[in-house]
Design a protein around this motif. Structure first.
Motif, PDB file in Angstrom:
ATOM      1  N   GLN A 124       0.823  -1.204   0.000  1.00 23.97           N
ATOM      2  CA  GLN A 124       0.000   0.000   0.000  1.00 23.97           C
ATOM      3  C   GLN A 124       0.854   1.249   0.000  1.00 23.97           C
ATOM      4  OE1 GLN A 124      -2.853  -0.367   3.258  1.00 23.97           O
ATOM      5  NE2 GLN A 124      -4.507   0.038   1.805  1.00 23.97           N
ATOM      6  N   LEU A 125       1.912   1.200   0.813  1.00 26.42           N
ATOM      7  CA  LEU A 125       2.802   2.351   0.889  1.00 26.42           C
ATOM      8  C   LEU A 125       3.484   2.615  -0.451  1.00 26.42           C
ATOM      9  CD1 LEU A 125       4.022   4.512   2.708  1.00 26.42           C
ATOM     10  CD2 LEU A 125       5.825   2.872   3.345  1.00 26.42           C
ATOM     11  N   VAL A 126       3.884   1.622  -1.143  1.00 27.60           N
ATOM     12  CA  VAL A 126       4.521   1.785  -2.472  1.00 27.60           C
ATOM     13  C   VAL A 126       3.517   2.364  -3.492  1.00 27.60           C
ATOM     14  CG1 VAL A 126       5.552   0.543  -4.415  1.00 27.60           C
ATOM     15  CG2 VAL A 126       6.253   0.033  -2.054  1.00 27.60           C
ATOM     16  N   SER A 127       2.314   1.821  -3.498  1.00 26.55           N
ATOM     17  CA  SER A 127       1.280   2.289  -4.431  1.00 26.55           C
ATOM     18  C   SER A 127       0.922   3.746  -4.161  1.00 26.55           C
ATOM     19  CB  SER A 127       0.038   1.404  -4.303  1.00 26.55           C
ATOM     20  OG  SER A 127      -0.999   1.877  -5.117  1.00 26.55           O
ATOM     21  N   CYS A 128       0.846   4.083  -2.877  1.00 23.25           N
ATOM     22  CA  CYS A 128       0.538   5.472  -2.511  1.00 23.25           C
ATOM     23  C   CYS A 128       1.646   6.395  -2.977  1.00 23.25           C
ATOM     24  CB  CYS A 128       0.327   5.557  -1.008  1.00 23.25           C
ATOM     25  SG  CYS A 128      -0.099   7.208  -0.422  1.00 23.25           S
TER      26      CYS A 128
END
Length: 752
Positions: free
Chosen positions: A294-298
């Motif tokens: 999620q952190l990478v996608s954000c």
């Protein structure tokens, strides 16, 4: 000589002693070697001194002092020899005025009664005084002689020697008379005289030998009690040791069980720990990976937004024509980007989820610590030797595993022979140890035992069954069938048991030998109910018999006494003619009047039916046997020996199997016949015997008869004894014969 001279004296109070009168105390004769108060080398000196005293003139004070010294010396001698009360010599033989008439080789002894004040006179006399007053010795020799006399007096009275300042021990008196009685009150040996005159007069006394025997008996009884107490203490110590071992084993099993369960719980907890840690790690990884995605996608979306903003800002600064051209494309791109949905929801919550731990198996293990498994089947041991008595048996068992056992149940029953109607009752006992003594059992009987173990969890399977056997009952000695001679004895007994036993043991103790008291000899491994035992001549023995089986020995039988003085036997009732009666002691046979004729009696191979006779049981031992028969002069009788298979339907002496002396009385005439095979020698007996002696000599194959009233030899048979014989006795008319056996052989009999 002394009496004659004394008889010439006018009276006892004569002031002058008789001429040549010599008085010697008896100690001078009995103890001349002991009391050397008149040595030979001083004899001449004494004569010279005495002669000088007699021939010299009176010297006044010196003479008076000499006379007083003489009296004092005489008083001391009188006291020394205890002659104050000697009435034969009178009260005084010498006074102050008595002159010396004549002195022989030994001076006379004058005596006056001592005054009490003089009893403690000082005997000491200095050498200087003795030298200056040489006549002061009163004719008694030199100063050394007087000193010797004084020392002798002190020696005999146990006084201290003043010259050497030591204690002189008087000679020992004769040894006291040995004690011959025992004072029961004072518990000490005394002389019989002390019972009459001493402080033991009112005390109870007993002969010393009797007191000695009583003390020995008391010591033997106490020793028996002490041995019994030692056995009890040893059994108790063995019991304590077994209980100690049992407790130690049980607690050892408990410790092992607890340790095993504890280790198992630790292993289970460690396994659960590893499992839970692994699960937690996997969940942690999963959440972190989701959050990281999620952190990478954000981050990617944020970069795209920043790029679009920068691009739009750059477009706004462009020319209108360029702006319009790029705006259309940017609007399409921006529209597409805005239409893309952005996930702003956190995929993994940071909260820690509660983990439910399943400790049910651990709880079971914890509970198992206090839960003991049911024990396995015990292992019963075979019967140990000597583990049984006539009414009890000791059963032992063990465990193969480390089971914890609270108690055991021992069951048993008699071994059945399969016959119907038998009692199959079983008995059960609860015990704590791995052994048990079962009582109230039947002697010489087999019992079947089995055991189970029990704890609070349950009961174990039963062990295998084992057969135990009680010891036999004590045998019963047949006292009337005991036969003995000077070298051996034949002991017979009854088993006393329904079931057969393995063997018997005969125990012998010399009855009247103090030095052999308590010493027991045993003859073991006897298979039958009789035993021929070798013994010492002229002794008395106490006999016991024990029976043995796999369980152990029985208790002792009732004792029987055997004497090896002469030959000893009883009459055999199984061979007795019905008209004869044997006394209770088996040594007297009586014939009474009978109306039944001999033809009406049934024939028998063991019992006499025609000849009114009976056989005796003589011991089957080679050697010489002697016994006597007391008879009536007017009685018709037959005595002798016969083989066991002598015909019971014939008279004794009528065949080659018996040797007999027969007596018939008719018309005041006595007829004596020595019969063997119906023949008799021509012998006349003038003195009718009332007691007949019979000597059986196996070694020389002879049978001799004697008239014991006059020590006369009657006749001797030369026999052929191919087997042992029995004494035989017959009565042709009513009367009795009394047998005397177990007696020593008279001297005149030993020559035949």
């Amino acid at each position: 000589m002394m009496e004659e001279e004394a008889g010439e004296t006018p009276g006892l109070h004569r002031s002058t002693a008789p001429h040549n009168f010599h008085f010697y105390h008896m100690d001078l004769y009995d103890s001349e070697d002991r009391l050397q108060i008149f040595p030979e080398e001083n004899t001449r000196m004494r004569r010279e001194v005495v002669q000088a005293e007699i021939t010299s003139e009176p010297r006044g004070a010196v003479k008076g002092k000499t006379q007083r010294d003489l009296e004092e010396e005489v008083d001391e001698l009188v006291h020394l020899y205890g002659l104050e009360d000697d009435h034969e010599l009178g009260d005084e033989f010498v006074d102050e005025t008595t002159p010396r008439i004549e002195v022989s080789e030994y001076p006379p002894y004058g005596m006056t009664r001592r005054e009490p004040a003089r009893e403690q006179r000082d005997w000491r006399l200095s050498a200087e005084a003795a030298e200056t007053q040489d006549l002061g010795f009163g004719g008694w020799g030199s100063a050394g002689q007087c000193q010797d006399l004084r020392e002798a007096y002190r020696y005999t009275h146990g006084r201290a020697s003043e010259e050497y300042e030591c204690y002189v021990i008087p000679e020992e008196e004769d040894e006291e008379e040995a004690a011959d009685v025992f004072c029961v009150t004072c518990k000490t040996p005394i002389r019989a005289l002390e019972k009459v005159f001493d402080e033991h007069k009112e005390h109870e006394v007993t002969p010393l030998n009797k007191a000695l025997e009583s003390a020995k008996d008391e010591i033997h009884k106490n020793m028996y009690k002490l041995e019994k107490q030692i056995i009890e203490m040893e059994n108790f110590a063995s019991h304590l040791e077994e209980v100690f071992i049992t407790v130690e084993e049980n607690f050892g099993r408990q410790e092992q069980n607890f340790e095993s369960h504890y280790n198992e719980i630790l292993e289970t907890l460690a396994q659960k720990y590893e499992e839970k840690i692994q699960v937690l790690g996997e969940k942690k990884k999963e959440k972190l990976e989701a959050l990281y995605g999620q952190l990478v996608s954000c981050g990617e979306n944020l970069d795209t937004c920043k790029e679009l903003m920068e691009t739009i800002e750059e477009m706004c600064h462009e020319e209108k024509v360029d702006f319009i051209k790029d705006a259309v494309a940017m609007a399409d791109r921006l529209g597409k980007f805005l239409k893309t949905e952005t996930d702003v929801e956190i995929s993994a919550q940071p909260d820690f989820e509660d983990q439910t731990l399943d400790f049910s198996d651990v709880e079971q293990l914890m509970g198992a610590i206090n839960t003991i498994p049911a024990p396995s089947a015990p292992v019963i041991n075979p019967q140990a030797p000597n583990s049984a008595t006539g009414s009890s048996v000791r059963v032992c068992w063990s465990l193969y595993s480390d089971d914890t056992v609270e108690s055991y149940q021992l069951s048993y029953r008699p071994v059945q022979d399969g016959s119907p109607g038998k009692d199959h009752t079983e008995f059960t006992m609860t015990v704590k140890e791995t052994y048990c003594s079962v009582t109230n059992l039947v002697p010489n009987t087999q019992y079947e035992f089995w055991v189970t173990a029990q704890n609070r969890t349950g009961l174990s399977p039963a062990s295998e069954r084992a057969v135990y056997m009680t010891a036999p009952s004590p045998p019963v000695i047949k006292s009337k069938e005991i036969r003995s001679c000077e070298e051996a004895a034949l002991i017979c007994w009854e088993s006393g048991n329904l079931n057969p036993v393995d063997s018997y043991t005969v125990e012998l103790t010399q009855a009247e030998t103090p030095e052999a008291s308590g010493v027991t000899e045993s003859v073991v491994g006897i298979p039958t109910c009789e035993a021929l035992v070798q013994l010492q001549p002229r002794q008395s023995y106490t006999i016991y018999v024990r029976a043995l089986n796999v369980g152990g020995p029985s208790a002792r039988s009732q004792p029987a006494t055997v004497h090896t003085t002469g030959s000893y036997f009883h009459l055999n009732e199984q061979t007795c003619h019905p008209w004869l009666t044997i006394s209770e002691d088996g040594l007297t046979v009586v014939r009474s009047e009978r109306k039944t004729s001999a033809g009406e009696l049934p024939t028998s191979n063991t019992r006499f039916t025609r000849c009114v006779a009976v056989l005796g049981n003589l011991i089957p031992v080679r050697g010489r046997h002697y016994w006597e028969v007391e008879v009536d002069e007017r009685l018709d009788y037959t005595v002798g020996v016969a083989f066991e298979d002598v015909p019971k339907q014939e008279d004794l002496g009528a065949d080659s199997l018996s040797w007999c002396l027969r007596h018939t009385f008719a018309s005041s005439r006595h007829k004596y016949e020595f019969l063997h095979n119906k023949t008799t020698p021509d012998i006349r007996i003038t003195v009718s015997p009332r007691k007949i002696g019979i000597l059986l000599d196996y070694e020389n194959s002879k049978l001799s008869f004697f008239n014991m009233d006059i020590s006369q030899h009657l006749y001797t048979f030369s026999c052929q004894f191919h087997q042992f014989v029995h004494p035989c006795f017959s009565l042709e008319k009513p009367g009795c014969l009394k047998i005397h056996n177990g007696i020593s052989m008279p001297k005149h009999v030993t020559f035949y």
